[in-house]
Write an enzyme that holds these catalytic residues in place. Structure first.
Site, PDB file in Angstrom:
ATOM      1  N   GLY A 154       0.725  -1.256   0.000  1.00 41.95           N
ATOM      2  CA  GLY A 154       0.000   0.000   0.000  1.00 41.95           C
ATOM      3  C   GLY A 154       0.753   1.304   0.000  1.00 41.95           C
ATOM      4  N   GLU A 166       3.517  -6.660   1.903  1.00 40.88           N
ATOM      5  CA  GLU A 166       3.468  -7.031   0.482  1.00 40.88           C
ATOM      6  C   GLU A 166       3.517  -5.794  -0.414  1.00 40.88           C
ATOM      7  OE1 GLU A 166       0.369 -10.768   1.079  1.00 40.88           O
ATOM      8  OE2 GLU A 166      -0.372  -8.769   0.606  1.00 40.88           O
ATOM      9  N   GLY A 178       3.999  -3.647  -3.599  1.00 41.72           N
ATOM     10  CA  GLY A 178       4.068  -3.864  -5.045  1.00 41.72           C
ATOM     11  C   GLY A 178       4.533  -2.588  -5.716  1.00 41.72           C
ATOM     12  N   ARG A 179       3.635  -1.578  -5.674  1.00 46.94           N
ATOM     13  CA  ARG A 179       3.901  -0.303  -6.336  1.00 46.94           C
ATOM     14  C   ARG A 179       5.247   0.311  -5.903  1.00 46.94           C
ATOM     15  NH1 ARG A 179      -0.527   2.768  -8.134  1.00 46.94           N
ATOM     16  NH2 ARG A 179      -1.812   1.639  -6.653  1.00 46.94           N
ATOM     17  N   ARG A 206      -4.508   3.381 -16.615  1.00 47.05           N
ATOM     18  CA  ARG A 206      -4.722   3.901 -15.267  1.00 47.05           C
ATOM     19  C   ARG A 206      -5.386   5.279 -15.225  1.00 47.05           C
ATOM     20  NH1 ARG A 206      -1.403   4.819 -11.876  1.00 47.05           N
ATOM     21  NH2 ARG A 206      -2.551   4.043 -10.074  1.00 47.05           N
ATOM     22  N   TYR A 249      -8.732   5.257 -13.170  1.00 44.51           N
ATOM     23  CA  TYR A 249      -8.664   5.912 -11.849  1.00 44.51           C
ATOM     24  C   TYR A 249      -8.386   7.408 -11.912  1.00 44.51           C
ATOM     25  CZ  TYR A 249      -7.077   1.033 -11.140  1.00 44.51           C
ATOM     26  OH  TYR A 249      -6.921  -0.318 -11.180  1.00 44.51           O
ATOM     27  N   CYS A 309      -9.695   3.211 -30.310  1.00 46.21           N
ATOM     28  CA  CYS A 309     -10.853   3.803 -30.960  1.00 46.21           C
ATOM     29  C   CYS A 309     -11.924   4.179 -29.948  1.00 46.21           C
ATOM     30  CB  CYS A 309     -11.380   2.816 -32.000  1.00 46.21           C
ATOM     31  SG  CYS A 309     -12.354   3.640 -33.234  1.00 46.21           S
ATOM     32  N   TYR A 335       1.527  -1.653 -12.313  1.00 48.01           N
ATOM     33  CA  TYR A 335       0.143  -1.712 -12.813  1.00 48.01           C
ATOM     34  C   TYR A 335      -0.006  -1.093 -14.212  1.00 48.01           C
ATOM     35  CZ  TYR A 335      -0.542  -2.812  -7.892  1.00 48.01           C
ATOM     36  OH  TYR A 335      -0.446  -3.373  -6.655  1.00 48.01           O
TER      37      TYR A 335
HETATM   38  N1  LLP Z   1      -1.394  -7.111  -1.126  1.00 49.66           N
HETATM   39  C1  LLP Z   1      -2.668  -7.200  -1.507  1.00 49.66           C
HETATM   40  C2  LLP Z   1      -3.534  -8.178  -0.889  1.00 49.66           C
HETATM   41  C3  LLP Z   1      -3.158  -6.352  -2.505  1.00 49.66           C
HETATM   42  O1  LLP Z   1      -4.435  -6.446  -2.878  1.00 49.66           O
HETATM   43  C4  LLP Z   1      -2.302  -5.400  -3.102  1.00 49.66           C
HETATM   44  C5  LLP Z   1      -2.788  -4.527  -4.172  1.00 49.66           C
HETATM   45  C6  LLP Z   1      -0.958  -5.354  -2.681  1.00 49.66           C
HETATM   46  C7  LLP Z   1      -0.544  -6.211  -1.672  1.00 49.66           C
HETATM   47  C8  LLP Z   1       0.033  -4.407  -3.268  1.00 49.66           C
HETATM   48  O2  LLP Z   1      -0.294  -3.102  -2.984  1.00 49.66           O
HETATM   49  P1  LLP Z   1       0.698  -1.915  -3.423  1.00 49.66           P
HETATM   50  O3  LLP Z   1       1.913  -1.965  -2.532  1.00 49.66           O
HETATM   51  O4  LLP Z   1       1.062  -2.129  -4.838  1.00 49.66           O
HETATM   52  O5  LLP Z   1      -0.096  -0.699  -3.219  1.00 49.66           O
HETATM   53  N2  LLP Z   1      -4.556  -1.518 -10.211  1.00 49.66           N
HETATM   54  C9  LLP Z   1      -4.488  -0.526  -9.161  1.00 49.66           C
HETATM   55  C10 LLP Z   1      -3.857  -1.080  -7.908  1.00 49.66           C
HETATM   56  C11 LLP Z   1      -4.591  -2.267  -7.383  1.00 49.66           C
HETATM   57  C12 LLP Z   1      -3.964  -2.769  -6.138  1.00 49.66           C
HETATM   58  C13 LLP Z   1      -4.565  -4.050  -5.746  1.00 49.66           C
HETATM   59  N3  LLP Z   1      -3.959  -4.647  -4.622  1.00 49.66           N
HETATM   60  C14 LLP Z   1      -3.707   0.682  -9.671  1.00 49.66           C
HETATM   61  O6  LLP Z   1      -3.257   0.647 -10.792  1.00 49.66           O
HETATM   62  O7  LLP Z   1      -3.561   1.652  -8.941  1.00 49.66           O
END
Ligand code: LLP
Length: 431
Positions: free
Chosen positions: A248, A290, A292-293, A330, A334, A360, A390
């Site tokens: 997050g 966890e 990701g981003r 994105r 969003y 298109c 993403y």
């Molecule tokens: N763990 C779980 C259970 C999650 O659902 C997510 C993201 C993460 C970890 C990783 O979160 P991060 O550190 O990346 O914020 N497509 C959207 C983002 C969807 C995120 C879904 N879950 C976007 O492009 O902003």
């Protein structure tokens, strides 16, 4: 510049990870995803170091590979000593094909089918993050049929509003993921899990949202989770050995976004967790996050070539490029902001354009109201920053465009990690 891996030389040429962006576009074609490998590794090490300092060996960061999933990224994660969070057999398969150890794979998802559960058990993934009772029964049954005991974390919802955009808020009581603590369902879920002979309940999982900037979200989450852990101990006599607080941390897409000092946040969070565990007289759990981003976003850049420039006098100007919502949905989904740069000219005295794609539909906007040099013309290269998370993972073949390749950048070289999808690739499943 937005991040320190983006620079310009005196002639206005844009560099990413010390590589000339226009030259890479020439060499590999466009649209093109670039990934700064050193930055990915640096972001992993930032988490690993902070975890080691705060928790010793009792913690592990997992890369949330939904942010960007391809074989080379799992090889990097393996080399760096990360775990990975996966949400599908596709991600699990990609990780295993890349040689990622199965026991460090955590398998998420609220809609796992029976066949997928069976396949993941057969592949011996380390952990299932179980979302609901049906999944629990299926994992239990599948594990027993195989003579195994499967480690699981149970996904619960703490009822926290992370103040982010609606589509990525996952902490509230009524979201589709996990079972809420507030309604008593999480406790019933835990009790049921303890009665399953094919299941080893290792602990709890929650994830409150993505692109989160609020300072105290994790502390508020910890308060609720630790209280629940103490309740589990009291009512069920079970010790929660592992606590996974999800991902997050937000990243900067614009110069005006404030940076987050992640190691400092982790220190605050760990102090808070330790204190709350002491107060509730429970053991400090093995700690997992966890991200990701925050691992891959600022390691990415997308490069396009301008197809046309259009001026509608009195209204607006468009720069249309050879990509769009197919490689970056994105903004469409969003309204996500992005920083857009011309690859070979500074934007002094620039003009305002909408940067749009070639799909298109009118909604195919990569970013409205960007500042680009007034003489931007067809053939120029345009870079969109912070596209490492993403973008590729959410890319589509809408309008039957192939997806761009991913080129990795190291200090010594550039190399292809994912090749460009051809029209034949796009057509290859049709009978
Ligand atoms: N763990 C779980 C259970 C999650 O659902 C997510 C993201 C993460 C970890 C990783 O979160 P991060 O550190 O990346 O914020 N497509 C959207 C983002 C969807 C995120 C879904 N879950 C976007 O492009 O902003």
């Amino acid at each position: 510049m937005l991040t320190d891996n983006i620079t310009r030389d005196g002639n206005g040429n844009l560099f990413f990870a010390n590589h000339n962006v226009a030259e890479l576009a020439q060499q590999y074609g466009t649209p093109l995803y670039l990934m700064d490998e050193e930055r990915i590794r640096g972001n992993c090490r930032m988490y690993l170091r902070a975890f080691a300092e705060c928790f010793g060996t009792q913690a592990l960061p997992l890369y949330a590979s939904k942010a960007n999933s391809f074989k080379q990224i799992y090889r990097i994660m393996k080399e760096e000593g990360m775990g990975v969070d996966t949400v599908s057999l596709g991600e699990i398969h990609t990780a295993l094909e890349a040689g990622f150890p199965a026991d460090r794979i955590f398998y998420h998802g609220d809609g796992k089918t029976e066949a997928e559960i069976a396949a993941a058990l057969d592949r011996r993934v380390g952990y299932f993050i179980v979302d609901n009772e049906t999944e629990l029964r299926r994992v239990d049954c599948g594990a027993r049929n195989r003579g195994m005991v499967q480690k699981v974390l149970l996904r619960v919802t703490p009822g926290i509003d992370p103040h982010t955009y609606e589509a990525v808020n996952t902490g509230s009581v009524d979201v589709k993921f996990g079972l809420p603590i507030e309604t008593g369902q999480a406790m019933a879920f835990y009790r049921q899990a303890l009665s399953c002979p094919g299941i080893e309940v290792r602990g709890l999982h929650c994830h409150v949202g993505s692109q989160v900037f609020d300072e105290d979200v994790f502390e508020r989450t910890i308060d609720i989770m630790v209280q629940f852990m103490a309740q589990v101990k009291r009512e069920l006599g079970h010790e929660v050995k592992e606590l996974n607080l999800g991902g997050g941390y937000g990243v900067r897409y614009l110069d005006t976004d404030k940076p987050i000092d992640i190691p400092a946040r982790i220190r605050v969070l760990s102090d808070h967790l330790k204190q709350r565990c002491r107060e509730e007289e429970i053991a400090l759990p093995f700690f997992l996050l966890e991200p990701g981003r925050s691992i891959v976003a600022d390691a990415g850049m997308t490069v396009y070539t301008v197809s046309s420039v259009k001026n509608i006098p009195g209204y607006k100007k468009y720069v249309t490029v050879d990509g769009g919502m197919g490689d970056n949905p994105r903004y469409c989904l969003y309204k996500s902001p992005y920083t857009v740069l011309h690859a070979s000219k500074k934007c002094e005295g620039g003009e305002q354009f909408d940067l749009v794609g070639r799909c298109c539909e009118s909604g195919d906007i990569i970013q409205p109201r960007v500042c680009l040099p007034g003489d931007t013309c067809p053939g120029d290269r345009i870079a969109v920053c912070t596209t490492g998370a993403y973008n590729y993972s959410m890319a589509s073949n809408y309008n039957r465009f192939g997806r761009p390749p991913i080129v990795m950048l190291t200090p010594e070289k550039s190399y292809l990690a994912v090749r460009r999808e051809t029209i034949e690739d796009v057509c290859s499943h049709d009978i």
